[in-house]
Design an enzyme around this catalytic site. Structure first.
Site, PDB file in Angstrom:
ATOM      1  N   GLU A 393       0.877  -1.131   0.026  1.00  0.00           N
ATOM      2  CA  GLU A 393       0.056  -0.180  -0.004  1.00  0.00           C
ATOM      3  C   GLU A 393       0.805   1.264   0.095  1.00  0.00           C
ATOM      4  O   GLU A 393       0.365   2.375   0.648  1.00  0.00           O
ATOM      5  CB  GLU A 393      -0.930   0.233   1.176  1.00  0.00           C
ATOM      6  CG  GLU A 393      -1.918  -1.101   1.060  1.00  0.00           C
ATOM      7  CD  GLU A 393      -3.080  -0.888   2.041  1.00  0.00           C
ATOM      8  OE1 GLU A 393      -2.890  -0.037   3.048  1.00  0.00           O
ATOM      9  OE2 GLU A 393      -3.977  -1.812   2.096  1.00  0.00           O
ATOM     10  N   ASN A 448      -5.296  -5.170  -2.063  1.00  0.00           N
ATOM     11  CA  ASN A 448      -5.947  -5.022  -0.731  1.00  0.00           C
ATOM     12  C   ASN A 448      -7.095  -4.521  -0.875  1.00  0.00           C
ATOM     13  O   ASN A 448      -7.001  -3.252  -1.164  1.00  0.00           O
ATOM     14  CB  ASN A 448      -5.041  -4.474   0.255  1.00  0.00           C
ATOM     15  CG  ASN A 448      -3.616  -4.927   0.523  1.00  0.00           C
ATOM     16  OD1 ASN A 448      -3.433  -5.937   0.027  1.00  0.00           O
ATOM     17  ND2 ASN A 448      -2.815  -4.230   1.098  1.00  0.00           N
ATOM     18  N   TYR A 454     -14.714  -0.790   4.687  1.00  0.00           N
ATOM     19  CA  TYR A 454     -14.679   0.612   4.614  1.00  0.00           C
ATOM     20  C   TYR A 454     -15.213   1.406   3.701  1.00  0.00           C
ATOM     21  O   TYR A 454     -15.904   2.504   4.007  1.00  0.00           O
ATOM     22  CB  TYR A 454     -13.105   0.829   4.590  1.00  0.00           C
ATOM     23  CG  TYR A 454     -11.926   0.403   5.604  1.00  0.00           C
ATOM     24  CD1 TYR A 454     -12.241   1.060   6.881  1.00  0.00           C
ATOM     25  CD2 TYR A 454     -10.947  -0.407   5.512  1.00  0.00           C
ATOM     26  CE1 TYR A 454     -11.680   0.153   8.154  1.00  0.00           C
ATOM     27  CE2 TYR A 454     -10.078  -0.937   6.332  1.00  0.00           C
ATOM     28  CZ  TYR A 454     -10.374  -0.560   7.656  1.00  0.00           C
ATOM     29  OH  TYR A 454      -9.449  -0.837   8.679  1.00  0.00           O
ATOM     30  N   TRP A 528      -7.232 -11.109   5.885  1.00  0.00           N
ATOM     31  CA  TRP A 528      -6.689  -9.874   6.800  1.00  0.00           C
ATOM     32  C   TRP A 528      -7.382  -9.841   7.932  1.00  0.00           C
ATOM     33  O   TRP A 528      -8.542  -9.319   7.819  1.00  0.00           O
ATOM     34  CB  TRP A 528      -6.510  -8.632   6.295  1.00  0.00           C
ATOM     35  CG  TRP A 528      -5.657  -7.667   7.049  1.00  0.00           C
ATOM     36  CD1 TRP A 528      -6.076  -7.001   7.847  1.00  0.00           C
ATOM     37  CD2 TRP A 528      -4.107  -7.682   7.042  1.00  0.00           C
ATOM     38  NE1 TRP A 528      -5.064  -6.097   8.671  1.00  0.00           N
ATOM     39  CE2 TRP A 528      -3.813  -6.781   8.060  1.00  0.00           C
ATOM     40  CE3 TRP A 528      -3.143  -8.283   6.654  1.00  0.00           C
ATOM     41  CZ2 TRP A 528      -2.500  -6.471   8.341  1.00  0.00           C
ATOM     42  CZ3 TRP A 528      -1.689  -8.181   6.845  1.00  0.00           C
ATOM     43  CH2 TRP A 528      -1.484  -6.991   7.675  1.00  0.00           C
TER      44      TRP A 528
END
Length: 761
Positions: A393, A448, A454, A528
């Site tokens: 990221e 990801n 989110y 994750w």
């Protein structure tokens, strides 16, 4: 002969000292704290929230009795992990510096010992300064996990003859094994050409190289003596019928040994395997499709932080294998050699990476290259490792500019220079444009994605991968992170994103598992995370200082219900699990009971009476009547000789202990008020609200406060334009639910927004 002594006892920890001499004096006077390695000073404050754990320079002091060195022998100190920067002093003299908290480094202390003996001393004083403070040159600096400080892995004293297998090359073992496998057709066995390289320090003229293991079903040893030229020796061995390292099916390991006439000897293990990553077929191991389906792992755990023991590592591997995973992404740094060994033995395919993460540090490029060099050289022989990860990221808080691209090209080239056998990869943040030139650098890529947690909806992950695969059919793509936080204390009959319930985590992973199963071309997928882990900047979900996306709690005590979903899908063991064992008090007359299984048919019993039976699939749901308030029921699932049960109790009102107080009642209060549609409300998207400067200013304050509650990483990435583009499509209500705010807060925000008239597009 080489001797190795572990020096984990007898250390004194000194938190405050001006220099090495002051630290040594403090230890001598008893001012420090006696500790045993492994040790971190952030075991407690690194996981309690507030983003205020101690980051600075601390000191470790130890007396070392002078070892007997004969015939030109050398003494080296080996540090397996010192976080994040270290300086090593012996008798006050600085001997070495090392920057990077996750790799092995060694220090030649021969001269210091000889000088001490010549002065009549019987011991030397070792002082290590350890620094985990914020800086602009050593990765990591911005990430969603705690940067523990300490000597948190073993320290060893290594004594070798004057001529020995190299100790001074980037912490590497000095022996490199490269197997090249040719698969046989039909019933023909595989053959392997195994090249063994050794590097020697001293005056050796020859070395004996050998490998031992199975061929044609028999144990054999291949051995040859070769010259040492310019400090290097090499031998090539041919195995006509090799036993392959075949993942979890048969993780067979050979042993290579290098011996010198002067007495030094080093052995390493390796595996013979063939693999490729195909854009259309996914991961291919030893000639057959072998989908990599597994998890990511951080190394820390509750109460001890990063200072974990070999027994704790073995427990982690056992839990991961119990679930049926066959791959681990070891995030976001080099893990302990002992853990890579465990993965070799268990047949787990590993993604190994450096902590180049979140934000590019212009002054940290050399450190990134150094950590990559150490990662590759120190771990080259592990057959479990199948890819080298360049970064994670990195575009979350950094622009894709010439400097960032060049660093990744350098790292990619370095990996291939040091290891021509393994591909490189990257874990890309979900808002990175798939047309970005940075995706063209590694051999394969992964993303990801947190759609449904989110931002956005779960189905957007399906759409993302389908679009990517159609647009770039010649690129291999994987799913490197996905997850949803769950506090096992929180539960709901109406779970939704942002409520931190086990039930929503289950819904999320049910969707993602189905999505993955329908796309076998995803070369690797990694949940994750396997375990909750410390992120001291987080203040959410009822547990400050933790990221709770784990399928297992931080202390490894609770396997959340979603763990059993994957076990049912991936494990060969019989699985029958009734979800909701921690959700006892339920307010509804009828409740849903979910069963995860890999059995062909399941029957459900309530208080001993058969309620229903179902077949097919890993997820079975049943509607269970709970009767009158106050009644208690035993709900049991049976499949053959397997059974599992939970206890449910009908209550009049929802148990407040099961809720963060966030999302469940939010929709209901709109029935009691009237929203003026000509004014802004939380039903509007962020893009719509920002059309008004006044309403936009209110929104910006809300977003800034929300980012700060999720730590410095969220704060650093909040201005990312790609992220803002994604968030702009969401309603404030939807976003707020995921942030864990209260109904009263949401009402207040809505009242403020209702003061502003909408601006026409």
């Amino acid at each position: 002969m080489r001797s190795i002594e572990v020096l984990n006892n007898g250390w004194t920890f000194v938190k405050d000292a001006t220099d090495a001499a002051a630290a040594a004096l403090a230890a001598q006077r008893g001012a420090g704290t006696a500790v045993q390695l492994p040790h971190t000073w952030n075991a407690e404050d690194g996981a309690d929230g507030g983003n205020d754990y101690y980051r600075g320079t601390c000191w470790y002091v130890r007396k070392l009795a002078l070892p007997e060195l004969t015939a030109g022998e050398e003494a080296w100190l080996e540090f397996d992990g010192v976080a994040m920067s270290a300086r090593v002093y012996v008798n006050g003299v600085p001997l070495a510096e090392h920057e990077g908290g996750f790799s092995t480094f060694r220090v030649d202390v021969t001269s210091a010992i000889e000088q001490a003996r010549a002065a009549g001393a019987d011991a030397v004083t070792i002082v290590v300064s350890v620094d985990n403070s914020s800086n602009d040159r050593v990765y990591p600096q911005y990430a969603d996990f705690t940067f523990y400080g300490g000597i948190y892995r073993d320290v060893k004293l290594v004594i070798v003859p004057a001529t020995h297998i190299a100790l001074g090359y980037h912490g590497a073992p000095g022996v490199r094994v490269t197997p090249e496998v040719a698969l046989g057709g039909g019933e023909a066995p595989a053959t392997a050409v195994v090249t063994v390289d050794a590097w020697v320090e001293g005056s050796a003229t020859e070395a004996t190289l050998s490998i031992a293991g199975e061929a044609d079903g028999e144990q054999r040893t291949w051995k040859t003596t070769v010259p040492v030229e310019a400090g290097h020796a090499q031998a090539v061995f041919h195995i006509s019928a090799a036993r392959l390292w075949d993942g979890v099916v048969d993780p067979y390991l050979y042993t290579a040994t290098v011996s010198l006439p002067e007495g030094d000897q080093v052995s390493v293990r390796f595996g013979c395997r063939s693999y490729e990553i195909d854009p259309g077929r996914g991961f291919i191991l030893n000639g057959r499709p072998y989908p990599l389906r597994g998890v990511s792992r951080h190394q820390d755990r509750a109460g001890v932080g990063s200072a974990i023991t070999p027994e704790m590592m073995a427990e982690d591997v056992a839990i991961i294998r119990e679930m049926g995973a066959n791959t681990i992404r070891l995030a976001h740094y080099q893990h302990a050699q002992a853990f890579y060994d465990l993965c070799d033995e268990a047949g787990i395919c590993v993604w190994a990476e450096i902590p180049l993460i979140t934000m590019h540090l212009p002054n940290g490029d050399d450190n990134a290259r150094s950590q990559m060099r150490e990662l590759v050289l120190q771990n080259y022989n592990h057959p479990s490792i199948v890819v080298w990860g360049l970064s994670n990221e990195i575009t979350a808080a950094s622009t894709v500019n010439d400097e960032l691209l060049q660093l990744h090209r350098d790292l990619n080239d370095l990996c291939h220079e040091l290891d021509a056998t393994r591909p490189t990869t990257m874990a890309n943040v979900f808002m990175l444009d798939t047309a970005s030139p940075i995706l063209e650098i590694p051999d394969v890529n992964s993303y990801n994605l947190y759609f449904g947690w989110y931002v956005g909806e779960m189905s957007e992950a399906d759409e993302f991968f389908d679009t990517y695969h159609a647009t770039y059919p010649d690129r291999a793509i994987g799913f490197s992170e996905y997850g949803a936080d769950a506090n096992p204390a929180f539960h709901s009959d109406a779970p939704q994103a942002g409520d931190y319930t086990e039930e929503f985590q289950c819904l999320y992973h049910e969707h993602m598992l189905k999505m993955i199963d329908e796309r076998p071309w995803l070369w690797a997928t990694h949940v994750w995370n396997m375990f909750d882990f410390a992120a001291d900047g987080r203040e959410e979900g009822g547990k400050d200082g933790q990221n709770q996306k784990g399928l297992v709690t931080f202390d490894r005590a609770i396997k959340k219900d979603a763990f059993y979903l994957y076990k049912a899908a991936w494990s060969d063991e019989p699985v029958l699990h009734v979800c909701g064992s921690r959700y006892t008090d339920r307010p509804s007359e009828t409740t849903e009971v979910k069963v995860y299984t890999n059995q062909s048919a399941v029957e459900l019993f309530v208080d001993g009476e058969r309620l229903d039976g179902k077949a097919g699939g890993h997820v079975l749901t049943f509607e269970v009547p709970l009767g009158a308030v106050g009644s208690e029921h035993v709900v049991e699932a049976r499949a053959g000789e397997l059974s599992d049960r939970i206890t449910l109790r009908r209550v009049a009102e929802p148990n407040p202990a099961y809720s963060l107080g966030a999302a469940a009642p939010v929709d209901n209060w709109f029935d009691e008020i009237v929203i003026d549609p000509s004014c802004y409300s939380i039903k509007d998207t962020l893009d719509e609200i920002r059309r008004s400067p006044e309403a936009g200013a209110v929104l910006d304050r809300i977003m800034a406060e929300g980012a700060s509650s999720r730590g410095d990483v969220a704060t650093s990435v909040k201005d990312n334009p790609d992220l803002q583009r994604m968030l702009g499509k969401m309603t404030l209500e939807s976003l707020f639910k995921r942030g864990g705010g209260s109904t009263d807060q949401l009402k207040g925000i809505n009242e403020v927004l209702q003061r502003f008239k909408k601006v026409e597009a």
